[in-house]
Design an enzyme around this catalytic site. Structure first.
Site, PDB file in Angstrom:
ATOM      1  N   SER A  74       0.855  -1.208  -0.107  1.00 57.93           N
ATOM      2  CA  SER A  74       0.014  -0.068   0.091  1.00 57.93           C
ATOM      3  C   SER A  74       0.923   1.138   0.173  1.00 57.93           C
ATOM      4  CB  SER A  74      -0.771   0.006   1.195  1.00 57.93           C
ATOM      5  OG  SER A  74      -2.094   0.896   1.144  1.00 57.93           O
ATOM      6  N   ASP A 188      -5.606  -3.592  -3.035  1.00 57.86           N
ATOM      7  CA  ASP A 188      -4.530  -3.337  -1.985  1.00 57.86           C
ATOM      8  C   ASP A 188      -3.970  -4.552  -1.476  1.00 57.86           C
ATOM      9  OD1 ASP A 188      -3.489  -2.245   0.465  1.00 57.86           O
ATOM     10  OD2 ASP A 188      -4.500  -0.505  -0.006  1.00 57.86           O
TER      11      ASP A 188
END
Length: 318
Positions: A74, A188
């Site tokens: 991320s 993600d």
């Protein structure tokens, strides 16, 4: 803060002088510098708290602690990728310039897509500095962790477009649209590996240091016994969370709980050699405008652990 570009140029000059055989101040009888292992960094996810990674990298550079590879999830992938691309100064300037108004101007709302935000305005900002750059061109190994939406597989992106890898790694479900990459739909990476220590281990790195952004945030490992009685009309909400939160707040907070639980389990099974835990519990996931505070806390946490890091560097070479 110091002028980082000047420091980098100075360090390069010193290294070249030594390479050419020119004596440095202090004479040839000066004791040789100790050999230390390079540090592999596992930079965890954490949305706005991830600006702390910038401070961590600044402190490591200041102390002359060499990074051997970076695995990022991320925002950890975003900061780590920009660092290896030599664009950390630009990223820090961008982060520190963010205000609530400017953040709103970067959000491109979409209707009928896979997320509330298309993310193209942010992508255009990255293209200004990273356009055409591939992971293979980076000076050190780099891996961005993502999740495959259809299968749930953990995906390690270690080649190809750096921008695409970063976008896929931070594509928060429901917030950013998923990223299509080589016939895979990626979201993600924090859904599967929030602090990617296992990636560094797979690359046979001798010394792995994790940066966990959630260590002091929740404490949600406890089980609470509760009765489903009617609410007390005289009760006053005193917790940190507001009594009512919007749709985006619910999604982000739920994702954060998942990420916290997964990181606890994975780090227990595959712990790093050393872990940094910047104190970020008062910085909200969406408070990107507080970059200065997050950067300083990452810097401070690293500086107080320098002696321990150096000891670990020497220990792995014995």
């Amino acid at each position: 803060m110091l002028n980082w570009s000047m420091m980098s140029h100075s360090a390069t000059s010193v290294a070249q002088t030594a390479k050419d055989g020119v004596s440095m101040p202090g004479g040839p009888n000066q004791p040789e510098k100790k050999t230390r292992a390079k540090v592999a960094l596992a930079l965890g996810g954490g949305a706005a708290r991830g600006w702390a990674h910038i401070g961590v990298l600044r402190a490591l550079d200041e102390e002359g602690i060499e990074v051997g590879m970076i695995a990022g999830t991320s925002i950890g992938a975003l900061v780590g990728g920009c660092y290896l691309a030599g664009k950390l100064d630009e990223l820090e300037a961008f982060a520190r310039s963010l205000t609530m108004r400017r953040i709103a101007s970067l959000l491109d709302l979409t209707i009928g897509g896979g997320g509330l935000l298309g993310g193209m305005r942010l992508t255009k900002r990255m293209q200004e500095h990273l356009e055409g750059l591939t992971i293979e061109q980076l000076p050190k190994p780099f891996v961005a962790v993502a999740s495959e939406l259809n299968s749930g597989h953990e995906v390690w992106i270690d080649g190809g477009s750096l921008i695409t890898a970063l976008r896929a790694s931070y594509a928060l479900p429901g917030i950013f649209e998923p990223v299509r990459c080589n016939n895979r739909t990626l979201i993600d990476g924090a859904l599967v590996n929030p602090v990617p220590v296992s990636v560094c281990r797979a690359y046979e790195q001798p010394l792995v240091m994790a940066v966990n952004l959630h260590y002091d945030v929740f404490g949600r490992s406890a089980v609470v016994k509760h009765k489903a009685t009617n609410p007390d009309p005289d009760y006053v909400e005193t917790g940190r969370a507001p009594n009512k939160v919007g749709l985006t707040g619910v999604m982000v907070q739920a994702f954060n709980i998942i990420q916290d639980r997964i990181s606890r389990a994975r780090l227990a099974g595959d712990p790093p050699d050393l872990a940094l835990h910047p104190r970020l519990n008062d910085i909200g996931l969406s408070e990107f405008h507080r970059a200065g505070e997050a950067i300083e806390r990452g810097y401070e946490e690293t500086k107080v652990r320098v002696t321990e890091i150096r000891r670990m560097q020497e220990a792995v070479l014995r």
